[in-house]
Design a protein around this motif. Structure first.
Motif, mmCIF file in Angstrom:
data_model
loop_
_atom_site.group_PDB
_atom_site.id
_atom_site.type_symbol
_atom_site.label_atom_id
_atom_site.label_comp_id
_atom_site.label_asym_id
_atom_site.label_seq_id
_atom_site.Cartn_x
_atom_site.Cartn_y
_atom_site.Cartn_z
ATOM 1 N N VAL A 183 -26.515 52.158 -32.453
ATOM 2 C CA VAL A 183 -27.784 52.420 -32.693
ATOM 3 C C VAL A 183 -28.162 51.290 -33.639
ATOM 4 N N PRO A 184 -29.561 51.432 -34.008
ATOM 5 C CA PRO A 184 -30.173 50.208 -34.869
ATOM 6 C C PRO A 184 -29.392 50.127 -36.249
ATOM 7 N N THR A 185 -29.176 49.014 -36.654
ATOM 8 C CA THR A 185 -28.472 48.977 -38.023
ATOM 9 C C THR A 185 -29.138 49.672 -39.159
ATOM 10 N N GLY A 186 -28.405 50.405 -39.825
ATOM 11 C CA GLY A 186 -28.910 51.401 -40.940
ATOM 12 C C GLY A 186 -29.112 52.800 -40.550
ATOM 13 N N VAL A 187 -28.669 53.214 -39.172
ATOM 14 C CA VAL A 187 -28.745 54.463 -38.660
ATOM 15 C C VAL A 187 -27.451 54.532 -38.702
ATOM 16 N N GLU A 188 -27.008 55.974 -38.914
ATOM 17 C CA GLU A 188 -25.634 56.697 -39.088
ATOM 18 C C GLU A 188 -25.617 57.074 -37.385
ATOM 19 N N ALA A 189 -24.385 57.334 -36.979
ATOM 20 C CA ALA A 189 -24.105 58.085 -35.549
ATOM 21 C C ALA A 189 -22.780 58.776 -35.802
ATOM 22 N N ILE A 190 -22.786 60.067 -36.214
ATOM 23 C CA ILE A 190 -21.612 60.835 -36.473
ATOM 24 C C ILE A 190 -21.255 61.666 -35.195
ATOM 25 N N SER A 191 -19.935 61.672 -35.052
ATOM 26 C CA SER A 191 -19.464 62.760 -33.851
ATOM 27 C C SER A 191 -18.019 63.380 -34.327
ATOM 28 N N ASN A 192 -17.186 63.867 -33.363
ATOM 29 C CA ASN A 192 -15.993 64.407 -33.662
ATOM 30 C C ASN A 192 -14.943 63.694 -34.186
ATOM 31 N N GLY A 193 -13.912 64.208 -34.692
ATOM 32 C CA GLY A 193 -12.728 63.465 -34.815
ATOM 33 C C GLY A 193 -12.440 62.275 -35.710
ATOM 34 N N THR A 194 -11.924 61.210 -35.359
ATOM 35 C CA THR A 194 -11.615 60.062 -36.131
ATOM 36 C C THR A 194 -12.526 59.058 -35.802
ATOM 37 N N PRO A 195 -12.883 58.481 -37.056
ATOM 38 C CA PRO A 195 -13.948 57.147 -36.831
ATOM 39 C C PRO A 195 -12.828 55.902 -36.529
ATOM 40 N N THR A 196 -13.273 55.234 -35.338
ATOM 41 C CA THR A 196 -12.509 54.107 -34.918
ATOM 42 C C THR A 196 -13.405 53.036 -35.129
ATOM 43 N N ARG A 197 -14.698 52.935 -35.362
ATOM 44 C CA ARG A 197 -15.642 51.832 -35.549
ATOM 45 C C ARG A 197 -16.641 52.718 -36.572
ATOM 46 N N TRP A 198 -16.722 51.875 -37.531
ATOM 47 C CA TRP A 198 -17.842 52.458 -38.557
ATOM 48 C C TRP A 198 -18.839 51.370 -38.696
ATOM 49 N N GLY A 205 -29.118 43.403 -34.625
ATOM 50 C CA GLY A 205 -29.797 44.510 -35.106
ATOM 51 C C GLY A 205 -29.325 45.730 -34.509
ATOM 52 N N TRP A 206 -28.189 45.824 -33.926
ATOM 53 C CA TRP A 206 -27.309 47.150 -33.405
ATOM 54 C C TRP A 206 -25.823 47.185 -34.086
ATOM 55 N N ASP A 207 -25.661 48.430 -34.315
ATOM 56 C CA ASP A 207 -24.064 48.535 -34.986
ATOM 57 C C ASP A 207 -23.604 49.676 -33.665
ATOM 58 N N ARG A 208 -22.448 49.456 -33.716
ATOM 59 C CA ARG A 208 -21.406 50.269 -32.860
ATOM 60 C C ARG A 208 -20.670 51.339 -33.814
ATOM 61 N N TRP A 209 -20.736 52.459 -33.516
ATOM 62 C CA TRP A 209 -19.984 53.511 -33.990
ATOM 63 C C TRP A 209 -19.041 54.233 -32.877
ATOM 64 N N SER A 210 -17.914 54.432 -33.409
ATOM 65 C CA SER A 210 -16.812 55.084 -32.097
ATOM 66 C C SER A 210 -16.171 56.056 -32.831
ATOM 67 N N TRP A 211 -15.844 56.996 -32.264
ATOM 68 C CA TRP A 211 -14.972 58.411 -32.680
ATOM 69 C C TRP A 211 -14.224 58.683 -31.529
ATOM 70 N N ARG A 212 -12.985 58.969 -32.137
ATOM 71 C CA ARG A 212 -11.847 59.683 -31.282
ATOM 72 C C ARG A 212 -11.201 60.997 -31.533
ATOM 73 N N GLN A 213 -11.437 61.987 -30.251
ATOM 74 C CA GLN A 213 -10.794 63.242 -30.552
ATOM 75 C C GLN A 213 -9.804 63.177 -29.568
ATOM 76 N N ASP A 214 -8.645 63.283 -30.054
ATOM 77 C CA ASP A 214 -7.131 63.345 -29.226
ATOM 78 C C ASP A 214 -6.653 64.599 -28.887
ATOM 79 N N LYS A 215 -7.357 65.657 -29.746
ATOM 80 C CA LYS A 215 -6.921 66.969 -29.123
ATOM 81 C C LYS A 215 -7.856 67.653 -28.186
ATOM 82 N N PRO A 216 -7.372 68.593 -27.238
ATOM 83 C CA PRO A 216 -8.368 69.001 -26.188
ATOM 84 C C PRO A 216 -9.560 69.577 -26.902
#
Ligand code: ZN
Length: 491
Positions: A183-198, A205-216
């Motif tokens: 997403v563009p820098t300055g915008v937050e992108a939230i999802s489930n589980g553990t943040p692996t890239r914040w 001008g782009w940031d990466r947000w990554s989230w991991r859900q290891d439970k079903p």
């Protein structure tokens, strides 16, 4: 036509060669649905998903979403063709490293024909590339992708996955998830589980947000909240990451009220665990949207999403209790059929009654009396909706919540406290990360309590009209202090 000819030829050949017909049966298409009685075309047959890897790029200014989703699955039959549930414009599909052909059937079925059939039990690696403006895509008559003034929300039940990733869209096929989004820098992108890239800078001008859900996790419980959020990170006593986020458009008083409730999620989760058994997931938290952005709260796994409007009149811990109770009832143990929705909403609503009792704002029994005799008088049409079979149009009717919770309370009265809580703990333990139906719940409750529950459940879940509680309703119970907050929690 061609397929039928081939089938006959194979069968004839099998007979001539004296080969067992089963071993030589021609591969066949997977079913276009998972067998849900309310939503026959939701989910699919022929394969079982283990993991989704969803990689996205999204710009709030244009609402353009480009993505590649990789699905790790295995074939559950000799498969000539299969469906994915998906509504966005698709560029390409690859299956097991070969380009596959695909066509859209209706507005949310993607029919995929692999270059070569996939044998039963064999791995199925599916890569789907797509590019679309999700807020413009209508499927089943509506658009669940919710564009907001500063981003977007992918939060809904049961239909949401179609607008952001291809899936086997039924709670009976759960999987692990990796969700990664630029997403563009300055915008937050939230999802489930553990943040692996914040917010890791990716390129100009782009940031990466990554989230991991290891439970079903069920497909509808997987969410995205993109926009301008104030975020907080902490760690639970059990080592789980806690992430909370509040939309910056909330006025100061509402944001403060939301924080006083949602920042207690960790504590409330532990309180619920003490009642119904260990918390099933490895992350915690909550997200609060702008006031009115979505109009409901949803128990998205590990991190419920609340509408800021729920906190306009002040804190609302009861709502947080409801959504966090769903982590056991709905998320870890999901509905086997959507018609079993009272197993989610009845128990999550009843948790609010238990919280009220804990807080000294009215006991569960007092709330039951009040709901039964005052909130819904005997002639109220409320009593005509069946919590055990509300129909798809009334999936979230008040009866699913309040008559559902009354059913839970009546069960408690029938079997006694010890067996009642033993039933709840056994249900969340034996079906953890799976699903269950009402007959399966009944069987478990009868086994633990030794009480025949047939007549009771028939009357409370499947019979129109107000059931007989066996209590006098001549006196009018006073409104429990907690009732307005409990009501405010309904979707
Ligand atoms: Zn609910």
């Amino acid at each position: 036509m061609l397929r039928r000819t081939v089938t006959v030829t194979a069968a004839v050949l099998a007979v001539i060669l004296g080969v067992q017909a089963g071993a030589q049966a021609a591969p066949t298409p997977g079913s276009p649905g998972a067998g849900d009685v309310y939503y026959p075309e939701y989910g699919n047959g022929g394969y079982d998903v283990a993991h989704y890897d969803i990689r996205l790029r999204y710009h709030p200014a244009t609402d353009r979403l480009t993505g590649t989703t990789t699905i790790l699955a295995s074939a559950t039959q000799d498969l000539s063709r299969f469906n994915l549930d998906f509504a966005l414009a698709t560029q390409s599909v690859r299956v097991n490293n070969r380009a596959a052909t695909f066509t859209k059937q209706g507005d949310h079925e993607l029919v995929v024909t692999p270059a070569r059939p996939v044998a039963r039990g064999a791995p199925l690696t599916i890569v789907v590339e797509y590019d679309d403006i999700p807020s413009t895509v209508v499927a089943a008559g509506f658009t669940s992708w919710n564009r907001t003034p500063d981003g977007a929300l992918a939060v809904n039940e049961p239909e949401i996955a179609w607008w952001w990733y291809p899936s086997n869209d039924h709670p009976t096929d759960k999987a692990g998830f990796d969700v990664s989004i630029l997403v563009p820098t300055g915008v937050e992108a939230i999802s489930n589980g553990t943040p692996t890239r914040w917010a890791v800078p990716a390129f100009g001008g782009w940031d990466r947000w990554s989230w991991r859900q290891d439970k079903p996790q069920a497909t509808y419980l997987t969410f995205l909240a993109i926009g301008d959020f104030d975020t907080y990170q902490d760690t639970s006593a059990d080592g789980s990451p806690i992430v909370t986020a509040y939309n910056t458009r909330l006025d100061a008083a509402t944001a403060a009220a939301a924080r006083t409730s949602v920042e207690r999620s960790d504590e409330i989760t532990d309180w619920l665990a003490g009642l119904v058994g260990p918390y099933p997931f490895g992350a915690r938290g909550g997200v609060v949207t702008g006031a009115g952005d979505q109009g409901f709260a949803l128990e998205t796994q590990t991190r419920p999403v609340y509408d800021g409007r729920s906190f306009i009149r002040g804190s609302n811990n009861s709502l947080v209790v409801h959504e966090l109770a769903h982590q056991w009832f709905g998320d870890s143990v999901s509905v086997g059929q959507w018609k079993d929705i009272w197993l989610n909403e009845g128990f999550a609503s009843y948790a609010q009654w238990l919280w009220s009792e804990e807080q000294g704002e009215g006991t569960a029994a007092e709330i039951a009396d009040y709901v039964y005799s005052t909130v819904y008088p005997v002639d109220d049409p409320f009593w005509q909706v069946l919590p055990g079979d509300p129909g798809p149009e009334r999936l979230f009717d008040g009866a699913v919540y309040d008559r559902g919770a009354l059913t839970v309370h009546h069960l408690r009265e029938l079997v006694g406290d010890e067996d009642f809580f033993a039933i709840l703990r056994a249900w969340t333990d034996t079906r953890r990360y799976g699903d269950g139906t009402t007959p399966e719940f009944q069987a478990l409750a009868e086994r633990i309590s030794g009480v025949d529950l047939d007549a009771f459940l028939q009357e409370w879940l499947y019979t129109p009209g107000r059931p007989d509680r066996g209590v006098s309703t001549l006196s009018v119970p006073a409104e429990p202090k907690s009732w307005p907050k409990i009501v405010a929690a309904h979707h």
